[in-house]
Scaffold this active site. Structure first.
Site, PDB file in Angstrom:
ATOM      1  N   ASP A  14     -74.166 -30.595  15.634  1.00  0.00           N
ATOM      2  CA  ASP A  14     -73.752 -31.431  14.929  1.00  0.00           C
ATOM      3  C   ASP A  14     -74.520 -32.114  13.956  1.00  0.00           C
ATOM      4  O   ASP A  14     -73.718 -32.856  12.528  1.00  0.00           O
ATOM      5  CB  ASP A  14     -71.911 -31.863  15.757  1.00  0.00           C
ATOM      6  CG  ASP A  14     -71.278 -31.269  16.113  1.00  0.00           C
ATOM      7  OD1 ASP A  14     -71.035 -29.848  16.278  1.00  0.00           O
ATOM      8  OD2 ASP A  14     -70.859 -32.257  17.245  1.00  0.00           O
ATOM      9  N   LYS A  17     -77.388 -28.623  10.862  1.00  0.00           N
ATOM     10  CA  LYS A  17     -77.905 -27.739  10.781  1.00  0.00           C
ATOM     11  C   LYS A  17     -77.266 -26.667   9.651  1.00  0.00           C
ATOM     12  O   LYS A  17     -78.153 -25.644   8.658  1.00  0.00           O
ATOM     13  CB  LYS A  17     -78.157 -26.466  11.457  1.00  0.00           C
ATOM     14  CG  LYS A  17     -78.001 -27.721  12.689  1.00  0.00           C
ATOM     15  CD  LYS A  17     -78.841 -27.298  14.018  1.00  0.00           C
ATOM     16  CE  LYS A  17     -77.228 -27.141  14.579  1.00  0.00           C
ATOM     17  NZ  LYS A  17     -76.926 -27.938  15.330  1.00  0.00           N
ATOM     18  N   GLY A  41     -70.393 -24.671  16.240  1.00  0.00           N
ATOM     19  CA  GLY A  41     -69.395 -24.942  14.161  1.00  0.00           C
ATOM     20  C   GLY A  41     -70.774 -25.432  13.018  1.00  0.00           C
ATOM     21  O   GLY A  41     -71.038 -26.460  13.354  1.00  0.00           O
ATOM     22  N   HIS A  42     -70.415 -24.238  12.270  1.00  0.00           N
ATOM     23  CA  HIS A  42     -71.867 -24.933  11.051  1.00  0.00           C
ATOM     24  C   HIS A  42     -70.910 -25.146   9.714  1.00  0.00           C
ATOM     25  O   HIS A  42     -70.626 -24.145   9.692  1.00  0.00           O
ATOM     26  CB  HIS A  42     -72.474 -23.674  10.388  1.00  0.00           C
ATOM     27  CG  HIS A  42     -73.854 -23.240  11.796  1.00  0.00           C
ATOM     28  ND1 HIS A  42     -74.656 -22.975  12.272  1.00  0.00           N
ATOM     29  CD2 HIS A  42     -74.030 -24.278  13.318  1.00  0.00           C
ATOM     30  CE1 HIS A  42     -75.400 -23.048  13.518  1.00  0.00           C
ATOM     31  NE2 HIS A  42     -75.575 -24.213  13.987  1.00  0.00           N
ATOM     32  N   GLN A 224     -75.848 -25.713  18.037  1.00  0.00           N
ATOM     33  CA  GLN A 224     -76.386 -27.235  19.087  1.00  0.00           C
ATOM     34  C   GLN A 224     -77.726 -28.168  18.611  1.00  0.00           C
ATOM     35  O   GLN A 224     -78.384 -27.600  17.871  1.00  0.00           O
ATOM     36  CB  GLN A 224     -76.157 -26.265  20.515  1.00  0.00           C
ATOM     37  CG  GLN A 224     -74.613 -25.921  20.901  1.00  0.00           C
ATOM     38  CD  GLN A 224     -74.835 -24.390  20.401  1.00  0.00           C
ATOM     39  OE1 GLN A 224     -75.383 -23.810  21.212  1.00  0.00           O
ATOM     40  NE2 GLN A 224     -73.559 -23.975  20.064  1.00  0.00           N
ATOM     41  N   GLY A 302     -61.952 -30.369  16.684  1.00  0.00           N
ATOM     42  CA  GLY A 302     -61.345 -31.693  16.254  1.00  0.00           C
ATOM     43  C   GLY A 302     -61.850 -32.481  17.007  1.00  0.00           C
ATOM     44  O   GLY A 302     -60.837 -33.800  16.486  1.00  0.00           O
ATOM     45  N   ARG A 303     -62.994 -32.674  18.062  1.00  0.00           N
ATOM     46  CA  ARG A 303     -62.097 -34.026  18.855  1.00  0.00           C
ATOM     47  C   ARG A 303     -62.748 -34.762  18.175  1.00  0.00           C
ATOM     48  O   ARG A 303     -64.046 -35.068  17.401  1.00  0.00           O
ATOM     49  CB  ARG A 303     -63.402 -33.628  19.789  1.00  0.00           C
ATOM     50  CG  ARG A 303     -62.775 -32.859  21.280  1.00  0.00           C
ATOM     51  CD  ARG A 303     -63.030 -32.295  22.200  1.00  0.00           C
ATOM     52  NE  ARG A 303     -64.447 -31.235  21.932  1.00  0.00           N
ATOM     53  CZ  ARG A 303     -65.401 -30.795  23.046  1.00  0.00           C
ATOM     54  NH1 ARG A 303     -64.938 -31.526  24.396  1.00  0.00           N
ATOM     55  NH2 ARG A 303     -66.419 -30.033  23.011  1.00  0.00           N
ATOM     56  N   PRO A 304     -62.619 -36.252  18.261  1.00  0.00           N
ATOM     57  CA  PRO A 304     -63.623 -36.837  17.870  1.00  0.00           C
ATOM     58  C   PRO A 304     -64.971 -37.546  17.886  1.00  0.00           C
ATOM     59  O   PRO A 304     -65.315 -37.713  19.608  1.00  0.00           O
ATOM     60  CB  PRO A 304     -62.587 -38.493  18.148  1.00  0.00           C
ATOM     61  CG  PRO A 304     -61.462 -38.700  19.102  1.00  0.00           C
ATOM     62  CD  PRO A 304     -61.597 -37.098  18.826  1.00  0.00           C
ATOM     63  N   SER A 413     -80.287 -35.450   3.152  1.00  0.00           N
ATOM     64  CA  SER A 413     -79.181 -35.197   2.850  1.00  0.00           C
ATOM     65  C   SER A 413     -78.268 -37.041   2.517  1.00  0.00           C
ATOM     66  O   SER A 413     -78.478 -37.494   3.518  1.00  0.00           O
ATOM     67  CB  SER A 413     -78.465 -34.313   3.625  1.00  0.00           C
ATOM     68  OG  SER A 413     -77.314 -33.800   2.887  1.00  0.00           O
TER      69      SER A 413
HETATM   70  P1  IMP Z   1     -70.353 -24.928  25.826  1.00  0.00           P
HETATM   71  O1  IMP Z   1     -71.031 -25.053  24.743  1.00  0.00           O
HETATM   72  O2  IMP Z   1     -68.757 -24.743  25.243  1.00  0.00           O
HETATM   73  O3  IMP Z   1     -70.193 -24.773  27.269  1.00  0.00           O
HETATM   74  O4  IMP Z   1     -70.288 -26.822  26.023  1.00  0.00           O
HETATM   75  C1  IMP Z   1     -71.190 -28.199  26.404  1.00  0.00           C
HETATM   76  C2  IMP Z   1     -71.699 -28.948  25.593  1.00  0.00           C
HETATM   77  O5  IMP Z   1     -71.965 -28.661  24.481  1.00  0.00           O
HETATM   78  C3  IMP Z   1     -70.354 -29.903  25.460  1.00  0.00           C
HETATM   79  O6  IMP Z   1     -70.437 -31.354  25.417  1.00  0.00           O
HETATM   80  C4  IMP Z   1     -69.746 -29.405  23.973  1.00  0.00           C
HETATM   81  O7  IMP Z   1     -69.088 -30.477  23.476  1.00  0.00           O
HETATM   82  C5  IMP Z   1     -71.309 -29.426  23.239  1.00  0.00           C
HETATM   83  N1  IMP Z   1     -71.442 -28.305  22.158  1.00  0.00           N
HETATM   84  C6  IMP Z   1     -71.571 -27.191  22.552  1.00  0.00           C
HETATM   85  N2  IMP Z   1     -71.701 -26.490  21.027  1.00  0.00           N
HETATM   86  C7  IMP Z   1     -71.411 -27.207  20.285  1.00  0.00           C
HETATM   87  C8  IMP Z   1     -72.201 -27.564  18.686  1.00  0.00           C
HETATM   88  O8  IMP Z   1     -72.295 -26.420  18.277  1.00  0.00           O
HETATM   89  N3  IMP Z   1     -72.159 -29.113  18.391  1.00  0.00           N
HETATM   90  C9  IMP Z   1     -71.583 -30.281  19.272  1.00  0.00           C
HETATM   91  N4  IMP Z   1     -71.599 -30.243  20.627  1.00  0.00           N
HETATM   92  C10 IMP Z   1     -71.688 -28.669  20.671  1.00  0.00           C
END
Ligand code: IMP
Length: 431
Positions: A14, A17, A41-42, A224, A302-304, A413
């Site tokens: 997050d 990117k 989530g881009h 990620q 949507g999680r904080p 940015s």
């Molecule tokens: P998974 O990738 O869904 O298996 O989640 C594993 C961990 O990676 C969790 O803590 C997710 O919140 C985190 N995670 C996966 N994708 C993202 C991302 O794009 N941004 C931030 N955290 C992520």
């Protein structure tokens, strides 16, 4: 000679990117995703509009850019189609998208199992996105996975599907979960193949052809962040792939010699979603303020997000692992208005100062941040376009980040829009 650039997250995901990839994607001939799936989530903002992408590369908005979902990804065909439909609804219909025949396919049982494994962990849950990413990668490595190219060969797809479900249905039964009917899944996926089939191809061939064409610009888009890397991150609170620039050759199907420049995207502070130790985490109103000003809520779930000060221990570690040539420092504007800003420069682990993260989360949970403090600034910096025009204290903060991480800041940015970007090192405009 072709130009290549890797954009990689350098904290816990997050970092922004999407914006940086989009910035360079406007001049890239090709944008390649090489790991992860629709857990990413881009967010891309331009022309006053905000777009959220999960598995589709951020070059999708430029009709001339070829977008590639590489073999290192786990691709959920249902969600790719849903993502495309959303883009169509917003008028994005002119694009080039290709999916690797060799990319692992996320099947419906993967998200079911993701949820079941998480439920089984009780308080120790990872906090996954429940998109089935871990189970899909597990099946890939257990060699019972299906791949996107299988959709193009129905008889072979059926064979692989039956073999996978022979194992998966037994597992689902043991967990007391509903099983899947092979015929139903087959019929559903043959329908999906009608939509995605024309996009599924040997993308490694395409990327290598682009790399071997003089003057082509190829951008590799990490998802990620490196602290969520399955190899080097805060295991087991990680994702199931490796976002690092070292994954590019394997996940895109190219040789390592092509990976030359890597930009590490890092917020001016830190965030993380999901569980796991986070040494610089803030539990006070400073953290709450940053969360609100930075709109720090997950784009996928949507999680904080959890908030913390910039962690230079993490910065040095990811800079080294990612071979970073520059930082892109994101959301600097969110720090405006703070009296004092802290930077963690080392950890205190059981009374000893350490300079890089320990390998176990048990030790990381005992790490106490060693901070330096910098004076803040009050000015609104969201309209500033040149580094020299930033308030003195903001400049000093950025220079300090360079000093404590050993990597120069190439861009900053100061807001979500493409235009709200300060280029610090003009060399970056060469891409
Ligand atoms: P998974 O990738 O869904 O298996 O989640 C594993 C961990 O990676 C969790 O803590 C997710 O919140 C985190 N995670 C996966 N994708 C993202 C991302 O794009 N941004 C931030 N955290 C992520």
């Amino acid at each position: 000679m072709s130009e290549t650039l890797v954009v990689v997250g350098s904290q816990w995901g997050d970092e922004g990117k999407g914006k940086i990839t989009d910035y360079f994607a406007t001049r890239a001939d090709m944008v390649v995703r090489y790991q992860g799936g629709n857990n990413a989530g881009h967010t891309v903002v331009f022309g006053g509009n905000k777009y959220s992408l999960q598995s589709i590369p951020s070059g999708i908005f430029n009709p001339k850019t070829v977008n590639v979902m590489g073999n290192g990804m786990v691709v959920n065909p249902v969600s790719v189609i849903a993502e495309l439909e959303k883009l169509h609804d917003r008028g994005i219909t002119d694009y080039q998208l290709f999916i690797s025949t060799r990319a692992a396919m996320v099947m419906p049982w993967h998200s079911v199992l993701d949820g079941a494994y998480e439920a089984g962990l009780g308080n120790a849950l990872i906090g996954t996105t429940k998109k089935g990413i871990g189970p899909a990668y597990s099946d890939k490595y257990s060699r019972i996975g299906l791949r996107m190219g299988d959709l193009l060969e129905p008889d072979y797809f059926r064979e692989r599907l039956d073999a996978a479900l022979a194992v998966k249905n037994r597992e689902l039964e043991m967990l007391g979960l509903p099983t899947f009917d092979p015929q139903q899944v087959f019929d559903q996926y043959m329908e999906l193949a009608k939509v995605l089939g024309p996009m599924i191809t040997d993308t490694s061939r395409m990327v290598n052809d682009a790399l071997n064409t003089p003057d082509k610009r190829v951008l590799f888009e990490g998802a990620q962040g490196m602290m969520l890397c399955i190899e080097h991150g805060t295991y087991p609170y990680v994702t199931s792939s490796s976002p690092s620039a070292s994954s590019v050759p394997v996940g895109a199907g190219i040789a390592p010699k092509w990976v030359r420049n890597a930009i590490g995207v890092a917020k001016a502070y830190c965030t993380r979603v999901g569980s796991g130790p986070f040494p610089t985490e803030l539990f006070d109103e400073i953290g709450d303020g940053i969360r609100e000003r930075g709109h720090e809520y997950g784009t996928v779930t949507g999680r904080p997000r959890r908030i913390g000060w910039f962690d230079a221990v993490v910065g040095r570690y990811t800079a080294e692992l990612g071979g970073l040539s520059h930082w892109a420092v994101m959301l600097l504007d969110v720090l405006s208005g703070l009296d004092t800003i802290k930077i963690c420069v080392a950890y205190d682990l059981d009374g000893k100062q350490i300079q890089s993260p320990p390998s176990t989360i048990a030790s990381l949970a005992r790490c106490k941040p060693v901070y330096i403090e910098m004076p803040g600034w009050t000015e609104d910096i969201t309209g500033i376009k040149e580094f020299d025009k930033l308030p003195e204290n903001a400049k000093a903060y950025v220079r300090k980040l360079e000093e404590v991480t050993g990597v120069p800041v190439g861009m900053i940015s100061v807001g979500p829009d493409r235009e709200q970007t300060i280029i610090v090192d003009p060399e970056l405009n060469n891409f």
